[in-house]
Design an enzyme around this catalytic site. Structure first.
Site, short mmCIF file in Angstrom:
data_model
loop_
_atom_site.label_atom_id
_atom_site.label_comp_id
_atom_site.label_asym_id
_atom_site.label_seq_id
_atom_site.Cartn_x
_atom_site.Cartn_y
_atom_site.Cartn_z
N HIS A 19 0.83 -1.22 0.00
CA HIS A 19 0.00 0.00 0.00
C HIS A 19 0.86 1.27 0.00
O HIS A 19 0.68 2.15 -0.85
CB HIS A 19 -0.90 -0.01 1.24
CG HIS A 19 -1.84 1.15 1.31
ND1 HIS A 19 -3.11 1.11 0.79
CD2 HIS A 19 -1.69 2.40 1.84
CE1 HIS A 19 -3.70 2.27 0.99
NE2 HIS A 19 -2.85 3.08 1.63
N GLU A 20 1.79 1.32 0.93
CA GLU A 20 2.63 2.52 1.04
C GLU A 20 3.57 2.66 -0.15
O GLU A 20 3.91 3.77 -0.57
CB GLU A 20 3.43 2.49 2.35
CG GLU A 20 2.58 2.41 3.61
CD GLU A 20 1.54 3.53 3.71
OE1 GLU A 20 1.73 4.59 3.08
OE2 GLU A 20 0.54 3.33 4.42
N HIS A 23 1.83 4.57 -2.93
CA HIS A 23 1.91 6.03 -2.73
C HIS A 23 3.32 6.53 -3.08
O HIS A 23 3.47 7.55 -3.78
CB HIS A 23 1.62 6.37 -1.26
CG HIS A 23 0.22 6.14 -0.84
ND1 HIS A 23 -0.88 6.56 -1.57
CD2 HIS A 23 -0.30 5.53 0.28
CE1 HIS A 23 -1.99 6.24 -0.94
NE2 HIS A 23 -1.67 5.61 0.18
#
Length: 362
Positions: A19-20, A23
């Site tokens: 997820h990170e 980003h």
């Protein structure tokens, strides 16, 4: 218990990093400076700075963060990285988040949940490749139950449930499990003929749920294009299950007590390992990978909810900016996200309490 903790850290860590990383990579691609890339929560265990970004590993493996310069309209400067000037004056390591165009910001925020879906697909390739896929083919009929009364027979292939196209056994199973006694329309194929039946699930006092009265499942091997096809369908199944669960929660068909946090997930992992380990280490590994698929899809979907402090809430503000032609004042958006964050922390405490209470209630 040690094995459970290790598996939990691995499963949760992979999902959070994915997820990170979404980003992070899209931010870099759009020239946004990333101040911090953190995995975990709480005190820092390891940290170092490279290229204007501080990379941090924290003690508790239950979350992560990707912080951008100028996020929410506030310029930040890491004191421990004093040699790096604020990009408000020096863009050596990229621009501030609020200085790039709105579509670059939307892509950066959306990338986190999207990478969770990509991870789910990649992991599904492993599970489906080794285990095959289970199709919604009727295997047996239970005497005295609605399926028999409706005329279903072993070998029938279920294609639709309540107007929704189904491809996998799990889609039929979850539709049955979530049913609260309402009539279900089942479309099935017998040979080259198409049939439709309406069944009224029968309640089981023993299991405290409704049943249609059949077992389904025919396992097929998946290679080549079928591997890709059924891996996509596997992710689609988990997406549908997650969205339906959220809808039922909003409708009051599920309660907040049905939510699970990190402790609940760890308990589920422990129970699953105990159940599967008699079948061998390969079964345990594949089951945990499949669990990571579910967790990754859940994290992706939950983060897209249009709630303050979540990616979906930030996306909502940016979509408002697209419509208005100018951003919402940063200080107002910041207050909304702060309030949302506080409420989110309160929810996490509540879920943690419920998880622990369930453990002691056993």
């Amino acid at each position: 218990m040690v094995v459970t903790i290790i598996v939990f850290i691995l499963v949760f860590g992979v999902v959070v990093i994915s997820h990170e990383l979404g980003h992070f990579l899209i931010a870099k691609l759009n020239g946004i400076r990333v101040l911090e890339f953190a995995i975990g929560m709480g005190p820092s265990i390891v940290k170092f700075t490279k290229g204007g970004t501080q990379y941090v590993l924290k003690l508790l493996p239950i979350g992560g963060a990707c912080m951008f310069e100028g996020e929410d309209g506030v310029y930040e400067k890491k004191e421990e990285d004093a040699q790096v000037k604020s990009p408000a004056k020096d863009e050596t390591y990229g621009k501030a988040f609020n200085e790039v165009n709105v579509w670059a910001r939307i892509a950066t925020v959306f990338a986190g949940p999207f990478f969770n879906i990509i991870l789910a697909f990649l992991l599904s390739l492993i599970v489906v490749g080794f285990s095959g896929e289970i199709l919604p083919v009727v295997h047996s009929i239970t005497e005295g139950y609605p399926a028999q009364e409706a005329g279903l027979l072993p070998g029938d292939v279920i294609t639709h449930v309540d107007g929704e196209r189904v491809f996998l056994q799990g889609e039929v199973t979850i539709a049955s499990a979530m049913n609260k006694g309402e009539p279900m329309e089942i479309v099935y194929r017998r040979g080259n003929e198409k049939h439709t039946a309406t069944v009224l699930p029968k309640f089981s006092d023993e299991d405290n749920r409704y049943y249609i009265g059949f077992t389904i499942g025919e396992t097929i091997e998946c290679k080549g294009f079928d591997l890709i096809k059924y891996s996509v369908l596997e992710v689609r199944y988990w997406l549908k299950a997650t969205v339906k669960s959220l809808i039922m929660l909003v409708q009051g068909k599920l309660s907040a007590n049905d939510l699970s946090g990190p402790v609940g997930i760890a308990v589920t992992i422990d129970e699953t390992i105990d159940t599967v380990k008699p079948y061998g280490i390969s079964s345990v590994v594949l089951t945990m990978i499949n669990f990571a698929v579910l967790l990754s899809v859940n994290l992706g979907v939950m983060n897209l909810l249009p709630l303050p402090a979540l990616d979906g809430g930030r996306l909502l503000f940016m979509l408002v900016e697209v419509v208005r032609g100018k951003p919402v004042p940063p200080e107002k958006e910041g207050v909304v996200h702060f309030v949302g964050f506080v409420l989110l922390m309160m929810l996490m405490v509540f879920v943690l309490y419920n998880d622990i209470a369930r453990i002691f209630a056993k």
